[in-house]
Scaffold this motif. Structure first.
Motif, mmCIF file in Angstrom:
data_model
loop_
_atom_site.group_PDB
_atom_site.id
_atom_site.type_symbol
_atom_site.label_atom_id
_atom_site.label_comp_id
_atom_site.label_asym_id
_atom_site.label_seq_id
_atom_site.Cartn_x
_atom_site.Cartn_y
_atom_site.Cartn_z
ATOM 1 N N ALA B 176 2.401 0.696 -5.231
ATOM 2 C CA ALA B 176 2.182 0.572 -6.670
ATOM 3 C C ALA B 176 2.860 1.679 -7.466
ATOM 4 N N LYS B 177 2.771 2.894 -6.966
ATOM 5 C CA LYS B 177 3.310 4.035 -7.691
ATOM 6 C C LYS B 177 4.838 3.979 -7.728
ATOM 7 N N GLU B 178 5.432 3.719 -6.568
ATOM 8 C CA GLU B 178 6.895 3.626 -6.483
ATOM 9 C C GLU B 178 7.412 2.477 -7.351
ATOM 10 N N ARG B 179 6.716 1.377 -7.263
ATOM 11 C CA ARG B 179 7.079 0.179 -8.019
ATOM 12 C C ARG B 179 7.085 0.457 -9.516
ATOM 13 N N THR B 180 6.014 1.091 -9.977
ATOM 14 C CA THR B 180 5.893 1.392 -11.405
ATOM 15 C C THR B 180 6.998 2.347 -11.838
ATOM 16 N N ALA B 181 7.199 3.381 -11.045
ATOM 17 C CA ALA B 181 8.254 4.345 -11.355
ATOM 18 C C ALA B 181 9.607 3.638 -11.428
ATOM 19 N N GLY B 216 3.060 -7.205 -9.995
ATOM 20 C CA GLY B 216 2.216 -7.827 -8.980
ATOM 21 C C GLY B 216 0.966 -7.026 -8.703
ATOM 22 N N LEU B 217 0.432 -6.354 -9.730
ATOM 23 C CA LEU B 217 -0.780 -5.540 -9.578
ATOM 24 C C LEU B 217 -1.845 -6.051 -10.530
ATOM 25 N N SER B 218 -3.047 -5.467 -10.444
ATOM 26 C CA SER B 218 -4.064 -5.756 -11.442
ATOM 27 C C SER B 218 -3.906 -4.750 -12.577
ATOM 28 N N ALA B 219 -4.328 -5.149 -13.754
ATOM 29 C CA ALA B 219 -4.198 -4.262 -14.912
ATOM 30 C C ALA B 219 -4.977 -2.969 -14.681
ATOM 31 N N VAL B 220 -6.122 -3.081 -14.039
ATOM 32 C CA VAL B 220 -6.928 -1.901 -13.734
ATOM 33 C C VAL B 220 -6.119 -0.892 -12.922
ATOM 34 N N HIS B 221 -5.437 -1.403 -11.923
ATOM 35 C CA HIS B 221 -4.692 -0.499 -11.057
ATOM 36 C C HIS B 221 -3.480 0.096 -11.762
ATOM 37 N N VAL B 222 -2.843 -0.707 -12.597
ATOM 38 C CA VAL B 222 -1.724 -0.190 -13.380
ATOM 39 C C VAL B 222 -2.187 1.011 -14.186
ATOM 40 N N ASN B 223 -3.357 0.860 -14.775
ATOM 41 C CA ASN B 223 -3.902 1.967 -15.559
ATOM 42 C C ASN B 223 -4.029 3.230 -14.714
ATOM 43 N N ARG B 224 -4.571 3.088 -13.524
ATOM 44 C CA ARG B 224 -4.762 4.261 -12.663
ATOM 45 C C ARG B 224 -3.427 4.859 -12.215
#
Lengths: 269, 269
Positions: B176-181, B216-224
DNA sequence: ATCGTGGACTGAAGCAGATCAGTCCGGATG
DNA sequence: CATCCGGACTGATCTGCTTCAGTCCACGAT
């Protein structure tokens, strides 16, 4: 010991090792899988078919595991796959591999790298591969002589793009089971188009590791998912053979919409 | 209360609401973001630039949230985005949405649906959008008069495809972190190309829900994840503003290889 | 003034899938 | 012959991400 039994139109040697039917147009086939596939998109005359088959002059063989195309490589040729399977993939810095797509007999390979002179991914044969090298000039000449072929090839390219998008949706929003089901259905539909499978099954040379790197899963989990699908009576993938037991069940599970592979109609005029 | 302050070359109203600079060629800009982008791929003469700008005749406005293109729709027009952001997405049977791509000012939209007459995905404006409708005939005419433009447009299309592939790799093999970055870096690079951002940041009208459906994540997790990236001192995404604090750190984290966006050189001849 | 809404944000609990550490089998190799 | 190797397969444990169920705030409508 080498018994040839016709199953799903494939030559299968008993006792665990499978030989994929090359799909090359031996055995009384009149046209190549390539022209056969395009013919499914656009109604082609025999002349047009033959023009396509004439592209298959410089036949080359590639062994398993040796990259045909390398990331960053320039001035690459294009190929039409006559027999065998290849995969396009990317490697991340940490060594993880993501397989983007497979090319099956009849598929065009490297249209983009030829148009844009540089490849941004690797291409590797999964099985022994026979492919016809296509020179850009020959391709363009064929196109100008028989313009409907250009349409057909573009059509095929658009289908490839649609497949990548569908693959993306799988990774983003389908769980492991749905994703696997979707992938097996897609493969089946593609193979059927070139006469290498039916709705009840097909031969498939992919290992569970390849499957894992395609589906964004671990090989361990792929194994468990395949077992579940088997236990659910949906599909069996063992000994290089995919047997579809419940097509509708699979389609439901995967939310599979095959229209993105068909494209029939619109350009048949 | 409506103070206009230049930050990152953008017009920003203070107190939490951001106005994205339209990117339309007002404010002394000579050429549109579109020709500007293509000019980054292929060195274009002023004449060629102007030929492109002439495509921007039938300007149309689209409000937020109303689909511009619908799945299955046929005979769709193509558009060049002048200002605003749109996204292409697919919806699954269970209601899950996967966003495939965003189009930014200067991007071409619907080249494929025009060539193949049917769209297999939805396109929806994220912000108010100004776009120029492009008729196929006008496009072809422009191409035949100034052939290098055809190359440039194809070049841009190939970049779009490369982005989808990179997106696929993210979903399959980046966490998730790599993806967002990776996503934030890609957006930044694309915006910079059309003058709507710099290496230190850009204005971004995406909600965390949109981000979630892209990654491909949940909004909650994106926030974190966004909080973690902020706490790591890498990047801040708040109040519609992405501020990149540690470019190298982000690039390392995401294994970001910007060459797939550049494409500079090869066709400059 | 009050209500409704959409977006950012949070804690707790649950679970899908990864990781680790193996076994077993068939085929290829020296 | 023993050995090595690749692929399928398994149980136990761990964890990244989801889900659920909220809070808070800004803004717009009534």
């Amino acid at each position: 010991m080498l018994v040839l039994t016709p199953i799903y139109g494939l030559r299968v040697r008993l006792r665990h090792r499978i030989f994929i039917d090359t799909g090359a147009f031996v055995l009384g086939e009149v046209h190549s899988p390539f022209s056969r596939k395009l013919g499914a998109f656009v109604a082609l005359s025999d002349q047009e078919m033959s023009a396509l088959d004439r592209l298959h002059s410089r036949r080359r063989i590639f062994p398993v595991g040796v990259d045909m195309v390398h990331q960053g490589q320039t001035d690459q040729a294009a190929y039409i796959l006559a027999s065998g399977w290849v995969c396009s993939y990317k490697i991340l810095a940490d060594g993880a591999r993501q397989i983007v797509d497979f090319q099956l007999p009849g598929d065009f390979l490297g249209l983009r790298s030829v148009l844009f002179r540089t490849s941004d991914h690797n291409i590797e044969p999964i099985t022994k591969v026979e492919a016809s090298e296509v020179l850009v000039c020959d391709l363009l000449e064929t196109f100008s002589e028989t313009p409907r072929l250009a349409t057909a090839v573009l059509w095929a390219a658009s289908r490839d793009e649609a497949m990548v998008v569908e693959h993306l949706v799988s990774l983003g929003r389908r769980n492991a089971k749905e994703r696997t089901a979707h992938f097996l259905l897609e493969l089946g539909a593609r193979l059927k188009l070139v006469g290498l499978g039916s709705t009840s099954g097909y031969a498939c040379p992919l290992s569970q590791y390849l499957l894992a790197d395609t589906l964004g899963l671990s090989a361990v989990h792929v194994n468990r998912v395949l077992r579940e699908l088997r236990e659910d009576g949906l599909v069996t993938f063992q000994n290089g053979l995919v047997e579809i037991h419940d097509l509708n069940g699979l389609v439901d599970l995967a939310d599979f919409d095959k229209t993105y592979l068909d494209h029939e109609g619109p350009l048949l005029k």
